[in-house]
Write a protein that holds these residues in place. Sequence first.
Motif, PDB file in Angstrom:
ATOM      1  N   LEU A 181      77.650  27.835  49.053  1.00 27.05           N
ATOM      2  CA  LEU A 181      78.308  29.040  50.038  1.00 27.05           C
ATOM      3  C   LEU A 181      77.787  28.907  51.676  1.00 27.05           C
ATOM      4  O   LEU A 181      78.580  29.415  52.234  1.00 27.05           O
ATOM      5  CB  LEU A 181      77.868  30.567  49.302  1.00 27.05           C
ATOM      6  N   TYR A 182      76.813  28.313  51.882  1.00 26.87           N
ATOM      7  CA  TYR A 182      76.060  28.603  53.094  1.00 26.87           C
ATOM      8  C   TYR A 182      77.073  27.520  54.311  1.00 26.87           C
ATOM      9  O   TYR A 182      77.199  26.439  53.922  1.00 26.87           O
ATOM     10  CB  TYR A 182      74.791  28.078  52.948  1.00 26.87           C
ATOM     11  N   THR A 194      71.113  33.444  48.589  1.00 29.04           N
ATOM     12  CA  THR A 194      72.485  32.624  48.071  1.00 29.04           C
ATOM     13  C   THR A 194      73.279  32.683  49.547  1.00 29.04           C
ATOM     14  O   THR A 194      74.175  31.673  49.478  1.00 29.04           O
ATOM     15  CB  THR A 194      73.243  33.536  47.222  1.00 29.04           C
ATOM     16  N   SER A 195      73.102  33.330  50.332  1.00 25.86           N
ATOM     17  CA  SER A 195      73.850  33.414  51.637  1.00 25.86           C
ATOM     18  C   SER A 195      75.110  34.215  51.551  1.00 25.86           C
ATOM     19  O   SER A 195      75.924  34.372  52.481  1.00 25.86           O
ATOM     20  CB  SER A 195      74.297  32.006  52.333  1.00 25.86           C
ATOM     21  N   GLY A 196      75.393  34.978  50.222  1.00 22.60           N
ATOM     22  CA  GLY A 196      76.485  35.534  49.988  1.00 22.60           C
ATOM     23  C   GLY A 196      76.726  36.975  51.116  1.00 22.60           C
ATOM     24  O   GLY A 196      77.969  36.801  51.595  1.00 22.60           O
ATOM     25  N   ALA A 239      83.442  34.248  45.108  1.00 22.80           N
ATOM     26  CA  ALA A 239      83.584  35.878  45.080  1.00 22.80           C
ATOM     27  C   ALA A 239      82.305  36.594  45.298  1.00 22.80           C
ATOM     28  O   ALA A 239      82.291  37.830  45.566  1.00 22.80           O
ATOM     29  CB  ALA A 239      83.779  36.311  43.376  1.00 22.80           C
ATOM     30  N   ASN A 240      81.083  36.036  45.397  1.00 22.30           N
ATOM     31  CA  ASN A 240      79.663  36.487  45.679  1.00 22.30           C
ATOM     32  C   ASN A 240      79.943  37.286  47.477  1.00 22.30           C
ATOM     33  O   ASN A 240      79.644  38.240  47.475  1.00 22.30           O
ATOM     34  CB  ASN A 240      78.722  35.695  45.576  1.00 22.30           C
ATOM     35  N   ALA A 241      80.363  36.281  48.241  1.00 23.11           N
ATOM     36  CA  ALA A 241      80.731  36.490  49.627  1.00 23.11           C
ATOM     37  C   ALA A 241      81.933  37.309  49.925  1.00 23.11           C
ATOM     38  O   ALA A 241      81.880  38.086  50.545  1.00 23.11           O
ATOM     39  CB  ALA A 241      80.607  34.973  50.278  1.00 23.11           C
ATOM     40  N   GLN A 242      82.751  37.124  48.704  1.00 22.27           N
ATOM     41  CA  GLN A 242      84.048  38.042  48.932  1.00 22.27           C
ATOM     42  C   GLN A 242      83.636  39.568  48.830  1.00 22.27           C
ATOM     43  O   GLN A 242      84.433  40.160  49.424  1.00 22.27           O
ATOM     44  CB  GLN A 242      84.880  37.502  47.854  1.00 22.27           C
ATOM     45  N   ALA A 243      82.748  39.795  47.890  1.00 24.79           N
ATOM     46  CA  ALA A 243      82.275  41.217  47.591  1.00 24.79           C
ATOM     47  C   ALA A 243      81.980  41.824  49.132  1.00 24.79           C
ATOM     48  O   ALA A 243      82.316  42.858  49.371  1.00 24.79           O
ATOM     49  CB  ALA A 243      80.956  41.167  46.797  1.00 24.79           C
TER      50      ALA A 243
END
Lengths: 91, 315
Positions: B222-223, B177-179, B148-152
């Motif tokens: 996530l990376y 975090t790479s988000g 959900a971090n990257a999805q944002a």
Amino acid sequence: MAVQVRIPTILRSYTGGEKAVSGSGGTLAELIDDLDGRYDGIKARLVTDDGSLHRFVNVYVNDEDVRFLGSLSAPLADGDDVTILPAVAGG
Amino acid sequence: MRFDSLVDSVGHTPLVGLPRLSPSPDVRLWAKLEDRNPTGSVKDRAALWMIADAEKRGRLHPGATVLEPTSGNTGISLAMVCLQRGYRLVCVMPENTSVERRQLLRMWGAEVIFSPAAGGSNEAVAVAKRIAADNPDWVMLYQYGNPANAQAHFDSTGPELLADLPTMTHFVAGLGTSGTLMGVGRYLREHAPDVRIVAAEPRYGELVYGLRNIDEGFVPELYDPAILDARFSVGPRDALARTRELVELEGVFAGISTGAILHAALAQAERAVAAGIRADIAFIVCDGGWKYLSTGAYSGTLDEAARALEGQLWA
């Protein structure tokens, strides 16, 4: 062909405590072989048995991550600055 | 613009041109002002998406305790969202972070547990994982591995950027975090595949890399390097110099991590000029400079400021 290599704290046991050493090689792989000749065992900490860069080791040539420059085949030029760092969390 | 509540106002940040830092009318830099979010940082997006996602999955109930390892900004954003949603927040933060970060966390009602300076955020992650194991009813959102971090950024930052700058050739952001990079990067790969995705990561002092052995290293779950075209390590002196140029030449008062990102963006600009190609380079202003005033980043010589950051988690 001489390059300057910055060594992280965790690997200085191999370089007699030196923070920076010089080395030579036309590619990162050649540089690591050159270093291993003088600092026996350092290669095994950087490169895995299957011949790729260790997952938790980041190497930068002039501040650019070598994984985007060809990884161990990344070309080196005279005067380049090479920095080795363990991968740590940001955020 | 009107919103039902503060959290509804997250995102929709301005993209501003930087005419004095841009090398030519054909090679332009654009700053995405993420300091214009409710708590003043890009992390408001990830915090809101992670909380909303956990609620949707039934992981969070009224009165729940949220736990998160953070060097500051994510914790501050989560604190703002949790306070409004009625959740308790416990943050694990390295002790070598700016005093303003802990003041802000407490102001928004978070409890702070400090982790040792040596090892930086690695250590905060390790401590948080131990606390989570001891408190199985607490909810660790875990920004480093929470999709959900990257999805944002896939849902909001990416579409905003491309709508404002359809001629974008480069996107540059910080790698923590790479988000941001993964979310915006994936969006651009789908909708503007020729855009170069460039990461700038802070290079800290030796204390932060003080692992006991290499196997304690950390790469965020996530990376995915396949999303990136290049990744640069930027030291404190370059980051500080660019942070100062940004405010002196363009009036944008940003935090130090933004200086690191600008440094990488300017390197891309120089390459475009040398190659004689047009470029529109968008980059993220992660936060404003307010939280870093106590570090001395904006006063004295660059050497003094860089020395003051030694051992600090400045990004």
